[in-house]
Design a protein around this motif. Structure first.
Motif, PDB file in Angstrom:
ATOM      1  N   ALA A   1      35.633  41.034  25.351  1.00  0.00           N
ATOM      2  CA  ALA A   1      34.281  40.612  24.967  1.00  0.00           C
ATOM      3  C   ALA A   1      33.230  41.238  25.878  1.00  0.00           C
ATOM      4  CB  ALA A   1      34.181  39.091  25.007  1.00  0.00           C
ATOM      5  N   MET A   2      33.556  41.368  27.151  1.00  0.00           N
ATOM      6  CA  MET A   2      32.599  41.930  28.110  1.00  0.00           C
ATOM      7  C   MET A   2      32.441  43.435  27.942  1.00  0.00           C
ATOM      8  SD  MET A   2      33.773  39.843  31.541  1.00  0.00           S
ATOM      9  CE  MET A   2      33.088  41.060  32.619  1.00  0.00           C
ATOM     10  N   ASN A   3      33.558  44.137  27.710  1.00  0.00           N
ATOM     11  CA  ASN A   3      33.553  45.597  27.701  1.00  0.00           C
ATOM     12  C   ASN A   3      33.550  46.212  26.310  1.00  0.00           C
ATOM     13  OD1 ASN A   3      33.805  45.438  30.501  1.00  0.00           O
ATOM     14  ND2 ASN A   3      36.022  45.432  30.389  1.00  0.00           N
ATOM     15  N   GLY A   4      33.780  45.390  25.282  1.00  0.00           N
ATOM     16  CA  GLY A   4      33.811  45.909  23.922  1.00  0.00           C
ATOM     17  C   GLY A   4      35.084  46.661  23.576  1.00  0.00           C
ATOM     18  N   ARG A   5      36.093  46.571  24.444  1.00  0.00           N
ATOM     19  CA  ARG A   5      37.363  47.242  24.148  1.00  0.00           C
ATOM     20  C   ARG A   5      38.517  46.433  24.740  1.00  0.00           C
ATOM     21  NH1 ARG A   5      34.729  49.894  28.120  1.00  0.00           N
ATOM     22  NH2 ARG A   5      35.882  50.379  30.016  1.00  0.00           N
ATOM     23  N   ASP A   6      39.628  46.467  24.076  1.00  0.00           N
ATOM     24  CA  ASP A   6      40.838  45.778  24.514  1.00  0.00           C
ATOM     25  C   ASP A   6      41.628  46.737  25.406  1.00  0.00           C
ATOM     26  OD1 ASP A   6      42.870  43.934  24.772  1.00  0.00           O
ATOM     27  OD2 ASP A   6      43.712  44.291  22.804  1.00  0.00           O
ATOM     28  N   GLU A   7      42.010  46.266  26.591  1.00  0.00           N
ATOM     29  CA  GLU A   7      42.706  47.131  27.538  1.00  0.00           C
ATOM     30  C   GLU A   7      43.986  46.487  28.054  1.00  0.00           C
ATOM     31  OE1 GLU A   7      40.203  49.482  30.284  1.00  0.00           O
ATOM     32  OE2 GLU A   7      38.563  48.250  29.534  1.00  0.00           O
ATOM     33  N   PRO A   8      45.029  46.476  27.231  1.00  0.00           N
ATOM     34  CA  PRO A   8      46.301  45.948  27.717  1.00  0.00           C
ATOM     35  C   PRO A   8      46.862  46.880  28.790  1.00  0.00           C
ATOM     36  CG  PRO A   8      46.597  46.987  25.585  1.00  0.00           C
ATOM     37  CD  PRO A   8      45.113  46.995  25.875  1.00  0.00           C
TER      38      PRO A   8
ATOM     39  N   ARG B   1      29.580  26.769  48.541  1.00  0.00           N
ATOM     40  CA  ARG B   1      28.872  27.658  47.613  1.00  0.00           C
ATOM     41  C   ARG B   1      29.884  28.258  46.654  1.00  0.00           C
ATOM     42  NH1 ARG B   1      26.318  32.811  49.967  1.00  0.00           N
ATOM     43  NH2 ARG B   1      27.997  33.925  48.930  1.00  0.00           N
ATOM     44  N   VAL B   2      29.471  28.401  45.402  1.00  0.00           N
ATOM     45  CA  VAL B   2      30.317  29.018  44.378  1.00  0.00           C
ATOM     46  C   VAL B   2      29.560  30.200  43.798  1.00  0.00           C
ATOM     47  CG1 VAL B   2      31.483  28.680  42.161  1.00  0.00           C
ATOM     48  CG2 VAL B   2      31.409  26.812  43.827  1.00  0.00           C
ATOM     49  N   ASP B   3      30.242  31.314  43.724  1.00  0.00           N
ATOM     50  CA  ASP B   3      29.666  32.536  43.160  1.00  0.00           C
ATOM     51  C   ASP B   3      30.396  32.905  41.879  1.00  0.00           C
ATOM     52  OD1 ASP B   3      27.899  32.929  45.358  1.00  0.00           O
ATOM     53  OD2 ASP B   3      29.486  33.920  46.488  1.00  0.00           O
ATOM     54  N   LEU B   4      29.732  33.677  41.051  1.00  0.00           N
ATOM     55  CA  LEU B   4      30.353  34.236  39.846  1.00  0.00           C
ATOM     56  C   LEU B   4      29.510  35.392  39.364  1.00  0.00           C
ATOM     57  CD1 LEU B   4      28.416  33.273  37.310  1.00  0.00           C
ATOM     58  CD2 LEU B   4      29.759  31.217  37.446  1.00  0.00           C
ATOM     59  N   HIS B   5      30.091  36.177  38.498  1.00  0.00           N
ATOM     60  CA  HIS B   5      29.372  37.235  37.796  1.00  0.00           C
ATOM     61  C   HIS B   5      29.294  36.795  36.344  1.00  0.00           C
ATOM     62  CE1 HIS B   5      29.679  39.929  41.212  1.00  0.00           C
ATOM     63  NE2 HIS B   5      30.959  39.606  41.299  1.00  0.00           N
ATOM     64  N   ALA B   6      28.088  36.835  35.775  1.00  0.00           N
ATOM     65  CA  ALA B   6      27.894  36.340  34.411  1.00  0.00           C
ATOM     66  C   ALA B   6      27.396  37.443  33.486  1.00  0.00           C
ATOM     67  CB  ALA B   6      26.892  35.189  34.408  1.00  0.00           C
ATOM     68  N   THR B   7      27.862  37.385  32.267  1.00  0.00           N
ATOM     69  CA  THR B   7      27.298  38.255  31.241  1.00  0.00           C
ATOM     70  C   THR B   7      25.959  37.656  30.819  1.00  0.00           C
ATOM     71  OG1 THR B   7      28.323  37.030  29.437  1.00  0.00           O
ATOM     72  CG2 THR B   7      29.596  38.880  30.376  1.00  0.00           C
ATOM     73  N   ALA B   8      25.155  38.444  30.154  1.00  0.00           N
ATOM     74  CA  ALA B   8      23.860  37.951  29.674  1.00  0.00           C
ATOM     75  C   ALA B   8      24.046  36.765  28.724  1.00  0.00           C
ATOM     76  CB  ALA B   8      23.090  39.077  28.992  1.00  0.00           C
ATOM     77  N   ASP B   9      25.092  36.816  27.887  1.00  0.00           N
ATOM     78  CA  ASP B   9      25.346  35.725  26.948  1.00  0.00           C
ATOM     79  C   ASP B   9      25.725  34.426  27.654  1.00  0.00           C
ATOM     80  OD1 ASP B   9      24.790  37.355  24.785  1.00  0.00           O
ATOM     81  OD2 ASP B   9      26.903  37.756  24.327  1.00  0.00           O
TER      82      ASP B   9
ATOM     83  N   LEU C   1      43.799  34.795  27.710  1.00  0.00           N
ATOM     84  CA  LEU C   1      42.372  34.492  27.649  1.00  0.00           C
ATOM     85  C   LEU C   1      41.565  35.458  28.517  1.00  0.00           C
ATOM     86  CD1 LEU C   1      42.405  30.586  27.647  1.00  0.00           C
ATOM     87  CD2 LEU C   1      41.774  32.101  25.754  1.00  0.00           C
ATOM     88  N   ARG C   2      42.108  35.835  29.664  1.00  0.00           N
ATOM     89  CA  ARG C   2      41.414  36.796  30.538  1.00  0.00           C
ATOM     90  C   ARG C   2      41.259  38.137  29.811  1.00  0.00           C
ATOM     91  NH1 ARG C   2      39.696  37.387  35.646  1.00  0.00           N
ATOM     92  NH2 ARG C   2      40.288  39.196  36.901  1.00  0.00           N
ATOM     93  N   ARG C   3      42.283  38.534  29.082  1.00  0.00           N
ATOM     94  CA  ARG C   3      42.204  39.781  28.316  1.00  0.00           C
ATOM     95  C   ARG C   3      41.124  39.674  27.235  1.00  0.00           C
ATOM     96  NH1 ARG C   3      47.337  42.511  25.228  1.00  0.00           N
ATOM     97  NH2 ARG C   3      46.123  43.948  23.948  1.00  0.00           N
ATOM     98  N   LEU C   4      41.038  38.514  26.567  1.00  0.00           N
ATOM     99  CA  LEU C   4      39.971  38.301  25.586  1.00  0.00           C
ATOM    100  C   LEU C   4      38.596  38.374  26.243  1.00  0.00           C
ATOM    101  CD1 LEU C   4      41.359  35.342  23.419  1.00  0.00           C
ATOM    102  CD2 LEU C   4      41.145  37.746  22.746  1.00  0.00           C
ATOM    103  N   MET C   5      38.481  37.814  27.456  1.00  0.00           N
ATOM    104  CA  MET C   5      37.214  37.842  28.182  1.00  0.00           C
ATOM    105  C   MET C   5      36.800  39.283  28.465  1.00  0.00           C
ATOM    106  SD  MET C   5      36.347  36.362  31.989  1.00  0.00           S
ATOM    107  CE  MET C   5      37.225  37.720  32.780  1.00  0.00           C
TER     108      MET C   5
END
Length: 168
Positions: free
Chosen positions: A25-32, A132-140, A18-22
């Motif tokens: 989706a974020m970068n537009g390319r699959d990077e195994p 406190r909880v932090d994260l980085h979010a995509t625009a979507d 799932l992390r690879r799918l994420m």
């Protein structure tokens, strides 16, 4: 009703899938790559520790494989970590959380799974005294996190230590 559960060591490979799918989706390319093996080993080890600082909540997929057989897989996950820092006036426990993976397999999107797993992870953080909880979010994904109460926070500087020698 959406059923979430805490992930265990046996879910490590699926969490990495799932992390690879994420990332795709974020970068537009699959990077195994080798990172997958390292991530799986780390997840397997840390999810098996008592009082582990790694928390992962998942929703099981329907198990239907392409050939009609039963292939267990995860439909969605939210993964984060508790970090112990020095206490501060606004954070007397010094415990902070960071959400670093939230992903729903494309076959299951639009069902509220990201929200359900993220809520479970936030509850897990709260039970551990995280202030406190932090994260980085995509625009979507930003509207989802805002609806859960996340707000703007100062953006820290960061340094990629792999390139540090270049800056000297």
């Amino acid at each position: 009703m959406i059923v979430t559960r805490m992930a265990g060591p046996s879910d490590a490979a699926e969490l990495v899938r799932l992390r690879r799918l994420m990332f795709a989706a974020m970068n537009g390319r699959d990077e195994p790559g080798d990172w997958e093996r390292t991530a799986e080993e780390t997840a397997r080890r840390q999810l098996g520790e008592p009082d582990a600082p790694l928390g992962a909540f998942v929703i099981d997929g329907d198990g239907g494989g392409a050939d009609g057989g039963h292939v267990p897989h995860l439909a969605a996950c939210a993964v984060g970590r508790v970090e112990q820092r020095l206490a501060a006036p606004g954070h007397p426990s010094g415990r902070f959380g960071f959400v670093f993976s939230v992903c729903t397999d494309p076959r299951y999107r639009g069902r509220g799974y990201a929200r359900a797993t993220t809520r479970a992870l936030l509850d897990w953080f709260a039970a551990r005294g995280v202030s406190r909880v932090d994260l980085h979010a995509t625009a979507d994904a930003e509207p989802l996190y805002r609806s859960l109460g996340f707000t703007e926070h100062s953006v820290p500087l960061s340094l990629d230590l792999r390139s540090r020698d270049d800056a000297r």
